[in-house]
Write a protein that holds these residues in place. Structure first.
Motif, PDB file in Angstrom:
ATOM      1  N   GLY A 118      -9.211 -21.212  23.706  1.00 24.40           N
ATOM      2  CA  GLY A 118     -10.196 -20.472  24.492  1.00 24.40           C
ATOM      3  C   GLY A 118     -10.181 -20.900  25.945  1.00 24.40           C
ATOM      4  O   GLY A 118     -10.239 -20.064  26.852  1.00 24.40           O
ATOM      5  N   LEU A 119     -10.094 -22.219  26.183  1.00 24.28           N
ATOM      6  CA  LEU A 119     -10.030 -22.728  27.548  1.00 24.28           C
ATOM      7  C   LEU A 119      -8.757 -22.229  28.228  1.00 24.28           C
ATOM      8  O   LEU A 119      -8.771 -21.873  29.415  1.00 24.28           O
ATOM      9  CB  LEU A 119     -10.060 -24.262  27.532  1.00 24.28           C
ATOM     10  N   HIS A 120      -7.679 -22.200  27.473  1.00 20.37           N
ATOM     11  CA  HIS A 120      -6.422 -21.678  28.017  1.00 20.37           C
ATOM     12  C   HIS A 120      -6.568 -20.198  28.382  1.00 20.37           C
ATOM     13  O   HIS A 120      -6.082 -19.754  29.433  1.00 20.37           O
ATOM     14  CB  HIS A 120      -5.285 -21.853  27.012  1.00 20.37           C
ATOM     15  N   ALA A 121      -7.238 -19.425  27.528  1.00 20.56           N
ATOM     16  CA  ALA A 121      -7.447 -18.002  27.803  1.00 20.56           C
ATOM     17  C   ALA A 121      -8.271 -17.808  29.071  1.00 20.56           C
ATOM     18  O   ALA A 121      -8.001 -16.895  29.863  1.00 20.56           O
ATOM     19  CB  ALA A 121      -8.140 -17.332  26.618  1.00 20.56           C
ATOM     20  N   VAL A 122      -9.266 -18.673  29.276  1.00 19.74           N
ATOM     21  CA  VAL A 122     -10.077 -18.605  30.500  1.00 19.74           C
ATOM     22  C   VAL A 122      -9.186 -18.841  31.725  1.00 19.74           C
ATOM     23  O   VAL A 122      -9.306 -18.145  32.742  1.00 19.74           O
ATOM     24  CB  VAL A 122     -11.220 -19.639  30.461  1.00 19.74           C
ATOM     25  N   HIS A 123      -8.295 -19.819  31.630  1.00 26.16           N
ATOM     26  CA  HIS A 123      -7.368 -20.088  32.734  1.00 26.16           C
ATOM     27  C   HIS A 123      -6.487 -18.874  33.006  1.00 26.16           C
ATOM     28  O   HIS A 123      -6.204 -18.545  34.165  1.00 26.16           O
ATOM     29  CB  HIS A 123      -6.488 -21.293  32.401  1.00 26.16           C
ATOM     30  N   LEU A 124      -6.066 -18.216  31.950  1.00 27.53           N
ATOM     31  CA  LEU A 124      -5.215 -17.043  32.114  1.00 27.53           C
ATOM     32  C   LEU A 124      -5.985 -15.905  32.795  1.00 27.53           C
ATOM     33  O   LEU A 124      -5.436 -15.193  33.639  1.00 27.53           O
ATOM     34  CB  LEU A 124      -4.693 -16.579  30.749  1.00 27.53           C
TER      35      LEU A 124
END
Length: 205
Positions: free
Chosen positions: A148-154
């Motif tokens: 989820g944190l990675h998706a936010v970064h994306l």
């Protein structure tokens, strides 16, 4: 002559400031994810069997597909940097839009994978997950938080890409002042690197 040199100097300083800020941000982000990777390692060491069984609930095919997608996105982002240095506006726009499309496909694939886990009750706070045991709760808690944190970064990268694409299209970003595109590219490559590290932890180990 002196005015031209002054403008060149200001552009160089602006580029250096922009890139320095990006590298500082990347350093902080890497520290955050390094802490999460360490936490994952500790929990996995203590709950090895449970983590192995929980990982079996994830789709390796989906993980591989997303890895291919995001690597392709980074390649397109690199091509856009080459194109803008050459002053090729149309090629720059093409590669930026392709990167946006590829990033969108990554998020779509991520959505369906999350939906699949949620439909099976394998999400933090679920009674079904709690019944499986502490190790499974830890695994899926880390899975949803880190991906989820990675998706936010994306998504943040998306916003940056849209801004850069708009500026290239409006001719306010070009071969003489492409530092913003470079900075956005570095950030996008960071998101790719983070996923490449996340993928084996949850899907392959």
């Amino acid at each position: 002559m002196s005015q031209s040199l002054s403008m060149t100097g200001n552009l160089s300083k602006h580029k250096a400031t922009t890139l320095s800020g990006v590298w500082l941000f990347i350093f902080i982000e890497l520290l955050v994810f390094a802490g999460l990777f360490l936490l994952y390692g500790v929990y996995r060491y203590k709950n090895g069997v449970a983590f192995d069984l929980a990982a079996g609930e994830l789709s390796v095919t989906s993980g591989v597909l997303n890895t291919i997608i995001i690597l392709a996105g980074s390649l397109c982002m690199a091509y856009s940097s080459v194109a803008i240095r050459k002053g090729n506006k149309m090629a720059t726009l093409f590669w930026l839009l392709t990167t946006l499309f590829i990033g969108f496909m990554f998020l779509v694939n991520r959505y369906f994978e999350w939906k699949g886990r949620i439909d099976y009750g394998l999400f933090p706070g679920s009674e079904d997950l709690a019944r499986l045991g502490h190790g499974d709760v830890l695994f899926f808690g880390l899975y949803f938080f880190m991906t989820g944190l990675h998706a936010v970064h994306l998504i943040v990268g998306f916003i940056g890409l849209i801004n850069v694409t708009s500026r290239v299209n409006n001719n306010t970003l070009g071969s003489k002042n492409y530092s913003l595109l470079e900075a956005t590219g570095i950030y996008w490559h960071l998101a790719t690197l983070i996923w490449v590290l996340i993928f084996p932890l949850f899907y392959l180990l």
